[in-house]
Design a protein around this motif. Structure first.
Motif, PDB file in Angstrom:
ATOM      1  N   LEU A  63       1.034  -0.816   0.040  1.00 19.49           N
ATOM      2  CA  LEU A  63       0.312  -0.315   0.247  1.00 19.49           C
ATOM      3  C   LEU A  63       1.160   1.591   0.036  1.00 19.49           C
ATOM      4  CD1 LEU A  63      -3.446  -1.153   2.646  1.00 19.49           C
ATOM      5  CD2 LEU A  63      -2.588  -0.927   0.263  1.00 19.49           C
ATOM      6  N   ASN A  64       2.001   1.174   0.933  1.00 15.23           N
ATOM      7  CA  ASN A  64       2.949   3.075   1.133  1.00 15.23           C
ATOM      8  C   ASN A  64       3.695   2.576   0.012  1.00 15.23           C
ATOM      9  OD1 ASN A  64       2.405   3.291   3.337  1.00 15.23           O
ATOM     10  ND2 ASN A  64       3.488   2.242   4.366  1.00 15.23           N
ATOM     11  N   GLN A  65       3.952   1.858  -1.255  1.00 13.46           N
ATOM     12  CA  GLN A  65       4.357   1.940  -2.613  1.00 13.46           C
ATOM     13  C   GLN A  65       3.677   3.196  -2.713  1.00 13.46           C
ATOM     14  OE1 GLN A  65       4.424  -1.038  -5.327  1.00 13.46           O
ATOM     15  NE2 GLN A  65       6.017  -1.171  -5.738  1.00 13.46           N
ATOM     16  N   VAL A  66       3.017   3.038  -3.835  1.00  5.54           N
ATOM     17  CA  VAL A  66       1.841   4.681  -3.983  1.00  5.54           C
ATOM     18  C   VAL A  66       2.156   5.186  -3.835  1.00  5.54           C
ATOM     19  CG1 VAL A  66      -0.323   5.237  -5.506  1.00  5.54           C
ATOM     20  CG2 VAL A  66       0.444   2.637  -5.898  1.00  5.54           C
ATOM     21  N   ASN A  67       1.906   5.718  -2.193  1.00  9.03           N
ATOM     22  CA  ASN A  67       2.062   6.977  -1.411  1.00  9.03           C
ATOM     23  C   ASN A  67       3.706   7.723  -1.564  1.00  9.03           C
ATOM     24  OD1 ASN A  67      -0.287   6.167  -0.473  1.00  9.03           O
ATOM     25  ND2 ASN A  67       0.655   5.725   1.568  1.00  9.03           N
ATOM     26  N   ARG A  68       4.803   6.451  -1.583  1.00  8.49           N
ATOM     27  CA  ARG A  68       6.316   7.145  -1.509  1.00  8.49           C
ATOM     28  C   ARG A  68       6.404   7.604  -3.131  1.00  8.49           C
ATOM     29  NH1 ARG A  68      10.279   2.232  -0.181  1.00  8.49           N
ATOM     30  NH2 ARG A  68      11.702   4.723  -0.395  1.00  8.49           N
ATOM     31  N   TYR A  69       6.061   7.010  -3.901  1.00  8.40           N
ATOM     32  CA  TYR A  69       5.935   7.318  -5.491  1.00  8.40           C
ATOM     33  C   TYR A  69       5.573   9.209  -5.690  1.00  8.40           C
ATOM     34  CZ  TYR A  69       7.001   3.015  -7.094  1.00  8.40           C
ATOM     35  OH  TYR A  69       7.430   1.163  -7.308  1.00  8.40           O
ATOM     36  N   ALA A  70       4.177   9.102  -5.139  1.00  8.59           N
ATOM     37  CA  ALA A  70       3.622   9.820  -4.841  1.00  8.59           C
ATOM     38  C   ALA A  70       4.308  11.609  -3.600  1.00  8.59           C
ATOM     39  CB  ALA A  70       1.951  10.343  -3.987  1.00  8.59           C
ATOM     40  N   TYR A  71       5.100  11.022  -3.294  1.00 13.48           N
ATOM     41  CA  TYR A  71       5.912  11.781  -2.337  1.00 13.48           C
ATOM     42  C   TYR A  71       6.209  12.362  -2.991  1.00 13.48           C
ATOM     43  CZ  TYR A  71       8.782  13.513   1.327  1.00 13.48           C
ATOM     44  OH  TYR A  71       9.484  14.306   2.064  1.00 13.48           O
ATOM     45  N   PHE A  72       7.834  11.455  -4.054  1.00 13.11           N
ATOM     46  CA  PHE A  72       8.896  11.722  -4.631  1.00 13.11           C
ATOM     47  C   PHE A  72       8.121  13.236  -5.450  1.00 13.11           C
ATOM     48  CE2 PHE A  72      11.996  10.559  -7.433  1.00 13.11           C
ATOM     49  CZ  PHE A  72      13.294  10.270  -6.563  1.00 13.11           C
ATOM     50  N   LEU A  73       7.240  12.712  -6.280  1.00  7.78           N
ATOM     51  CA  LEU A  73       7.029  13.052  -7.586  1.00  7.78           C
ATOM     52  C   LEU A  73       6.423  15.117  -7.000  1.00  7.78           C
ATOM     53  CD1 LEU A  73       4.781  10.598  -8.975  1.00  7.78           C
ATOM     54  CD2 LEU A  73       6.727  12.183 -10.603  1.00  7.78           C
ATOM     55  N   ARG A  74       5.857  14.238  -5.661  1.00  6.47           N
ATOM     56  CA  ARG A  74       5.750  15.861  -5.285  1.00  6.47           C
ATOM     57  C   ARG A  74       7.032  16.895  -5.144  1.00  6.47           C
ATOM     58  NH1 ARG A  74       4.755  19.928  -5.108  1.00  6.47           N
ATOM     59  NH2 ARG A  74       4.103  21.859  -4.052  1.00  6.47           N
ATOM     60  N   ASN A  75       7.800  16.510  -4.308  1.00 11.60           N
ATOM     61  CA  ASN A  75       8.592  16.662  -3.793  1.00 11.60           C
ATOM     62  C   ASN A  75      10.657  16.409  -5.058  1.00 11.60           C
ATOM     63  OD1 ASN A  75       8.558  17.765  -0.548  1.00 11.60           O
ATOM     64  ND2 ASN A  75       7.709  15.505  -0.849  1.00 11.60           N
ATOM     65  N   PHE A  76      10.168  16.313  -5.248  1.00 20.45           N
ATOM     66  CA  PHE A  76      11.688  16.390  -6.297  1.00 20.45           C
ATOM     67  C   PHE A  76      11.451  16.290  -7.955  1.00 20.45           C
ATOM     68  CE2 PHE A  76      12.752  13.812  -2.641  1.00 20.45           C
ATOM     69  CZ  PHE A  76      13.800  14.839  -2.374  1.00 20.45           C
ATOM     70  N   THR A  77      10.494  17.215  -8.075  1.00 20.03           N
ATOM     71  CA  THR A  77      10.051  17.723  -9.710  1.00 20.03           C
ATOM     72  C   THR A  77      11.229  19.107  -9.588  1.00 20.03           C
ATOM     73  OG1 THR A  77       8.359  17.975  -9.147  1.00 20.03           O
ATOM     74  CG2 THR A  77       8.918  15.905 -10.432  1.00 20.03           C
ATOM     75  N   LYS A  78      10.999  19.677 -10.860  1.00 22.12           N
ATOM     76  CA  LYS A  78      11.605  20.547 -10.998  1.00 22.12           C
ATOM     77  C   LYS A  78       9.844  21.409 -11.126  1.00 22.12           C
ATOM     78  CE  LYS A  78      14.439  19.288 -14.879  1.00 22.12           C
ATOM     79  NZ  LYS A  78      14.736  19.444 -16.135  1.00 22.12           N
ATOM     80  N   PRO A  79      10.453  23.279 -10.203  1.00 22.74           N
ATOM     81  CA  PRO A  79       9.567  24.578 -10.541  1.00 22.74           C
ATOM     82  C   PRO A  79       8.259  23.885 -11.203  1.00 22.74           C
ATOM     83  CG  PRO A  79      11.821  24.713  -9.668  1.00 22.74           C
ATOM     84  CD  PRO A  79      12.024  23.284 -10.232  1.00 22.74           C
ATOM     85  N   GLU A  80       8.960  23.710 -12.823  1.00 23.12           N
ATOM     86  CA  GLU A  80       7.097  24.323 -13.448  1.00 23.12           C
ATOM     87  C   GLU A  80       6.488  22.680 -13.744  1.00 23.12           C
ATOM     88  OE1 GLU A  80      10.813  23.550 -14.523  1.00 23.12           O
ATOM     89  OE2 GLU A  80      11.431  23.421 -15.821  1.00 23.12           O
ATOM     90  N   TYR A  81       7.268  21.708 -13.142  1.00 26.18           N
ATOM     91  CA  TYR A  81       5.743  20.732 -13.100  1.00 26.18           C
ATOM     92  C   TYR A  81       5.697  20.181 -11.642  1.00 26.18           C
ATOM     93  CZ  TYR A  81       9.026  19.390 -17.144  1.00 26.18           C
ATOM     94  OH  TYR A  81       8.859  19.993 -18.234  1.00 26.18           O
ATOM     95  N   LYS A  82       4.557  20.628 -11.024  1.00 28.26           N
ATOM     96  CA  LYS A  82       4.249  20.468  -9.599  1.00 28.26           C
ATOM     97  C   LYS A  82       3.077  20.417  -9.580  1.00 28.26           C
ATOM     98  CE  LYS A  82       2.266  23.969  -6.738  1.00 28.26           C
ATOM     99  NZ  LYS A  82       2.152  25.827  -6.189  1.00 28.26           N
ATOM    100  N   PHE A  83       3.446  18.809  -8.865  1.00 26.05           N
ATOM    101  CA  PHE A  83       1.725  17.416  -8.768  1.00 26.05           C
ATOM    102  C   PHE A  83       2.117  18.255  -7.467  1.00 26.05           C
ATOM    103  CE2 PHE A  83       5.217  15.530 -11.962  1.00 26.05           C
ATOM    104  CZ  PHE A  83       4.008  16.432 -13.679  1.00 26.05           C
ATOM    105  N   LEU A  84      -0.103  18.115  -7.599  1.00 27.84           N
ATOM    106  CA  LEU A  84      -0.548  18.281  -6.314  1.00 27.84           C
ATOM    107  C   LEU A  84      -1.808  17.473  -6.409  1.00 27.84           C
ATOM    108  CD1 LEU A  84      -0.830  22.015  -6.080  1.00 27.84           C
ATOM    109  CD2 LEU A  84       0.496  20.876  -4.904  1.00 27.84           C
ATOM    110  N   THR A  85      -2.447  16.782  -7.211  1.00 31.69           N
ATOM    111  CA  THR A  85      -3.158  15.851  -7.002  1.00 31.69           C
ATOM    112  C   THR A  85      -2.725  14.967  -7.931  1.00 31.69           C
ATOM    113  OG1 THR A  85      -4.600  18.005  -7.188  1.00 31.69           O
ATOM    114  CG2 THR A  85      -5.570  15.421  -7.634  1.00 31.69           C
ATOM    115  N   PHE A  86      -3.009  13.343  -6.935  1.00 27.75           N
ATOM    116  CA  PHE A  86      -3.017  12.453  -6.777  1.00 27.75           C
ATOM    117  C   PHE A  86      -3.598  11.242  -7.678  1.00 27.75           C
ATOM    118  CE2 PHE A  86       1.269  14.893  -5.889  1.00 27.75           C
ATOM    119  CZ  PHE A  86       2.517  14.367  -6.718  1.00 27.75           C
ATOM    120  N   TYR A  87      -3.692  10.253  -8.620  1.00 29.68           N
ATOM    121  CA  TYR A  87      -4.520   9.380  -8.488  1.00 29.68           C
ATOM    122  C   TYR A  87      -3.463   8.037  -8.178  1.00 29.68           C
ATOM    123  CZ  TYR A  87      -7.524  12.803  -9.506  1.00 29.68           C
ATOM    124  OH  TYR A  87      -8.004  14.521  -9.935  1.00 29.68           O
ATOM    125  N   GLY A  88      -3.699   7.488  -7.214  1.00 27.77           N
ATOM    126  CA  GLY A  88      -3.209   5.954  -7.725  1.00 27.77           C
ATOM    127  C   GLY A  88      -3.900   4.597  -7.536  1.00 27.77           C
TER     128      GLY A  88
END
Length: 181
Positions: A63-88
């Motif tokens: 279950l935590n696998q998708v959460n970790r991917y979302a966390y990584f995408l939220r925190n380590f992408t370039k500023p122009e790729y600001k992901f705020l809404t995730f569907y897992g």
């Protein structure tokens, strides 16, 4: 994940501060090498994460696998790729609903279809930016249920097409009768 591209451009930053570098390599892991099965970017600020599990694997243990991917995408992408809404979507065959709810009590059983969903999970923004958390909607379902749902949708679509075709044929007949002398 660090190699993901959108429109031919890598979305992950390559410059990390000392604390981020420490985290990315902490506990003997290299978090830059995490990889998802499927990532989709349907519109600006949104991301769909799909994770498939081997049919012999207990889905609730991941279950935590998708959460970790979302966390990584939220925190380590370039500023122009600001992901705020995730569907897992976590999809496998070995699914015991009680195991899922025991692991995360925020999951609910769908009243009409055979799957579990969590309406919202906070995705923390721990980057040194604006401190704007994201949200994750998630479903856990079996391959067989996904297949059944797809078959139901396809039948409904085919029925709709048939009805439209029959209606069109009837309209043609009506017009033909009206044109007769």
């Amino acid at each position: 994940l660090s190699k993901v591209e959108l429109d031919g451009v890598r979305i992950f930053r390559e410059d990390f501060n000392e604390e981020e570098e420490r985290y990315l390599k902490s506990l003997g892991e290299n978090r830059k090498k995490m990889r998802t099965d499927v990532l989709l970017f349907p519109s600006e600020g949104k991301c769909v994460i799909i994770e498939f599990k081997n049919p012999n694997v207990n889905v609730s243990e991941h279950l935590n696998q998708v959460n970790r991917y979302a966390y990584f995408l939220r925190n380590f992408t370039k500023p122009e790729y600001k992901f705020l809404t995730f569907y897992g979507y976590l999809i496998g065959e070995r699914l015991e609903k009680r195991d899922v709810r025991a692991a995360d009590g925020d999951f609910k059983t769908s009243p009409n279809l055979d799957y579990l969903f969590r309406p919202m999970k906070n995705v923390p923004d721990d980057s040194s930016g604006e401190n704007q958390d994201g949200s994750l909607y998630m479903e856990v379902l079996q391959f067989s249920v996904l297949k059944e749902r797809a078959e139901q949708r396809n039948r409904a679509f085919i029925d709709c097409l048939k009805n439209n075709h029959m209606e069109e044929q009837n309209n043609k007949k009506q017009r033909s009768k009206a044109e007769l002398p």
